[in-house]
Design an enzyme around this catalytic site. Structure first.
Site, short mmCIF file in Angstrom:
data_model
loop_
_atom_site.label_atom_id
_atom_site.label_comp_id
_atom_site.label_asym_id
_atom_site.label_seq_id
_atom_site.Cartn_x
_atom_site.Cartn_y
_atom_site.Cartn_z
N ARG A 78 2.00 7.54 8.86
CA ARG A 78 1.78 8.12 7.53
C ARG A 78 0.33 8.58 7.44
O ARG A 78 -0.59 7.79 7.60
CB ARG A 78 2.07 7.06 6.45
CG ARG A 78 1.67 7.46 5.05
CD ARG A 78 2.04 6.36 4.04
NE ARG A 78 1.31 6.55 2.81
CZ ARG A 78 0.24 5.84 2.43
NH1 ARG A 78 -0.21 4.86 3.17
NH2 ARG A 78 -0.36 6.10 1.31
N HIS A 122 -4.46 11.77 -1.16
CA HIS A 122 -5.08 10.45 -1.00
C HIS A 122 -6.53 10.57 -1.50
O HIS A 122 -7.47 10.43 -0.73
CB HIS A 122 -4.98 10.00 0.46
CG HIS A 122 -5.09 8.51 0.66
ND1 HIS A 122 -4.12 7.76 1.30
CD2 HIS A 122 -6.05 7.64 0.30
CE1 HIS A 122 -4.51 6.49 1.33
NE2 HIS A 122 -5.68 6.39 0.74
N GLU A 167 -1.43 5.73 -4.36
CA GLU A 167 -2.11 4.90 -5.36
C GLU A 167 -2.72 5.70 -6.51
O GLU A 167 -3.95 5.70 -6.70
CB GLU A 167 -3.18 4.03 -4.70
CG GLU A 167 -2.63 3.13 -3.60
CD GLU A 167 -3.66 2.12 -3.07
OE1 GLU A 167 -4.84 2.24 -3.42
OE2 GLU A 167 -3.27 1.22 -2.32
N ASN A 294 2.02 -0.67 -1.53
CA ASN A 294 0.82 -1.12 -0.83
C ASN A 294 0.46 -2.50 -1.36
O ASN A 294 0.27 -2.67 -2.57
CB ASN A 294 -0.37 -0.18 -1.10
CG ASN A 294 -0.18 1.18 -0.46
OD1 ASN A 294 0.81 1.43 0.22
ND2 ASN A 294 -1.15 2.06 -0.66
N TYR A 296 -2.15 -5.79 -0.87
CA TYR A 296 -3.30 -6.44 -0.24
C TYR A 296 -3.54 -7.85 -0.78
O TYR A 296 -3.87 -8.74 -0.02
CB TYR A 296 -4.57 -5.59 -0.44
CG TYR A 296 -4.51 -4.34 0.40
CD1 TYR A 296 -4.84 -4.38 1.75
CD2 TYR A 296 -4.06 -3.14 -0.14
CE1 TYR A 296 -4.75 -3.23 2.54
CE2 TYR A 296 -3.96 -2.00 0.64
CZ TYR A 296 -4.31 -2.05 1.98
OH TYR A 296 -4.20 -0.93 2.76
N GLU A 354 1.36 0.16 2.97
CA GLU A 354 0.05 -0.33 3.41
C GLU A 354 0.01 -1.84 3.28
O GLU A 354 0.49 -2.40 2.28
CB GLU A 354 -1.11 0.24 2.56
CG GLU A 354 -1.45 1.67 2.84
CD GLU A 354 -2.67 2.16 2.04
OE1 GLU A 354 -3.52 1.33 1.65
OE2 GLU A 354 -2.75 3.38 1.81
C1 FCB Z 1 -5.97 1.15 -0.29
C2 FCB Z 1 -6.17 2.61 0.03
C3 FCB Z 1 -6.58 2.87 1.44
C4 FCB Z 1 -7.54 1.82 1.99
C5 FCB Z 1 -7.01 0.44 1.69
C6 FCB Z 1 -7.88 -0.66 2.23
O1 FCB Z 1 -6.16 0.95 -1.65
O2 FCB Z 1 -4.98 3.33 -0.22
O3 FCB Z 1 -7.12 4.15 1.51
O4 FCB Z 1 -8.79 2.03 1.50
O5 FCB Z 1 -6.84 0.28 0.31
#
Ligand code: FCB
Length: 449
Positions: A78, A122, A167, A294, A296, A354
């Site tokens: 991607r 992006h 995002e 995504n 994290y 992500e």
């Molecule tokens: C996300 C973004 C990506 C990268 C990661 C760590 O929010 O989409 O570009 O910076 O975090």
């Protein structure tokens, strides 16, 4: 006792990246300036004054990079397309040389049997459009749909999966409210307007892609989503968590999956919504073949009247490991997938687009990168994806962030997320232990856990 976590045969293992973070060549071959070019060239925006001017020089080294993807056995990649390479001023003249680059990249991927997943935005908005108001200006949504049409015309004979945005929440809130990202504006009403127009542009661009596509395509979007937890069970903290959930998650999920908006739950949203959301907008936005998630970290909050809009602020709880940017909380990815499944019953595909971690790593004496913490992170997170799948959530794929170390926005080059280590001075690439681990997982379509 350990158990082999097997994934479905057609599971899509990939990596994600974005144009500004890897390409470099910021002013080559007719590319116009984006808001990130402007932002990084001003003082005090990025740690150490770093920029994506060169980044990891993927623009020139894409063949070497695709070869690395092949070595890892990626099923899909991607990437994002820089609007300013294709339509340098945001609207008007098309730059064929910019399109040529993506043409070559797509061909190289297909030559190696790697499925291209193209994302149209992006965060690198053409500066020319920012000069006319940027995302808070509704016209930008229409300009985006026209750009989508141009790219579809050139690439849709080969690209089958399209993501409109990455995002949109971050583009709106970090760019127009927190001011930590380009264009560096701090204005809550601009941020709400930006978010609505980003979502609207998703709807308009989806229409344009489907109308122009030269074969059946899937069109989706990628969202940053975080489970929100209250720091205590007090009513105040629980209410704070639910307000934070509205702004972080429901502000994008509700329009995209239900055709409704929760923004009037906030005074500022109520104030704006009448003039901002035009009749028909929500119907246009609610269109998805693919939802990219995504993940994290989770967000833990407490009641905090000092904080605008949500009267809640984030706290960093004790007890878990932390990375260079966040708490490490693998169960969150499971929680999120279950919640989407239950609350929204999506008809579209779902993928993790992500997930990754910035932990310190580097070349050891023998040239190897022993990034054990990243391997642990990956094992624990992918195991939680598997758990959600075992409980019935249909997840079609997992894309790691990122293939290579790269430019981490306002944090510059200090946060390394790659499965491939990059020496930023020489541009030499070295597959980390985590990359070899991921390659084995792809090959065996699962792992012992
Ligand atoms: C996300 C973004 C990506 C990268 C990661 C760590 O929010 O989409 O570009 O910076 O975090």
């Amino acid at each position: 006792m350990s158990k082999f976590l097997a994934f479905p045969k057609e599971f899509i293992w990939g990596c994600s990246a974005s144009a500004y973070q890897v390409e470099g060549a910021w002013n080559e071959d007719g590319k116009g300036p984006s808001i990130w070019d402007t932002f990084v060239h001003m003082p005090d925006h990025v740690i150490n004054g770093e920029s994506g001017d060169v980044a990891v020089d993927h623009y020139h080294r894409y063949k070497e990079d695709v070869a690395l993807m092949k070595e890892l056995g990626l099923v899909a990649y991607r990437f994002s397309i820089a609007w300013t390479r294709v339509v340098p001023a945001g609207t008007g003249a098309v730059n064929q040389a910019g399109l040529d680059f993506y043409d070559r990249l797509v061909d190289e991927l297909l030559k190696h049997k790697i499925e291209p997943y193209a994302c149209l935005f992006h965060w690198d908005l053409p500066q020319a459009l920012q000069d006319q108001g940027g995302w808070p200006n509704r016209d930008t949504a229409y300009a985006f749909a026209e750009y989508a049409r141009v790219v579809t015309e050139r690439l849709s004979d080969r690209v089958k999966v399209w993501m409109t945005h990455n995002e949109p929440w971050v583009a709106a809130m970090a760019g127009y409210f927190a001011g930590e990202h380009a264009p560096g504006i701090k204005d809550i009403s601009a941020a709400f307007r930006a978010l609505h127009h980003l979502l609207l542009s998703h709807g308009l661009a989806s229409e344009a892609i489907r109308a122009g596509a030269k074969q059946p395509v899937k069109v989706g979007i990628t969202l940053n989503l975080n489970p929100v937890h209250p720091v205590s069970q007090s009513k105040k903290d629980r209410d704070a968590a639910s307000r934070m959930d509205v702004i972080l998650n429901r502000a994008t999920l509700d329009p995209l999956l239900k055709g409704t908006t929760p923004i009037h739950e906030f005074a500022i949203g109520k104030l704006l919504s009448g003039s901002l959301i035009k009749p028909g907008d929500l119907e246009k936005i609610r269109t998805l073949d693919l939802l990219g998630v995504n993940y994290y970290a989770r967000t833990v909050v407490k009641h905090d009247p000092k904080f605008p809009v949500v009267a809640a602020s984030q706290i960093h709880p004790e007890g878990n490991e932390y990375s260079g940017m966040w708490e490490i909380y693998p169960e969150g990815i499971y929680e999120l997938l279950k919640r989407i499944w239950k609350d929204y019953q999506p008809k579209c595909d779902i993928m993790i687009t992500e997930n990754g971690v910035p932990v310190p790593d580097g070349l050891d004496f023998d040239g190897r990168v022993r990034d054990e913490r990243r391997i642990r992170y990956l094992r624990n997170h992918i195991a939680q994806v598997h758990r959600a799948m075992e409980e019935g959530v249909l997840v079609k794929g997992y894309f790691h962030w990122s293939l290579m170390d790269n430019f981490e926005w306002a944090l510059g080059y200090g946060q390394r997320f790659g499965l491939v280590y990059v020496d930023f001075k020489t541009q030499k690439r070295t597959i980390k232990d985590s990359g070899h681990w991921y390659a084995r997982v792809i090959q065996e379509n699962g792992f012992e856990y």
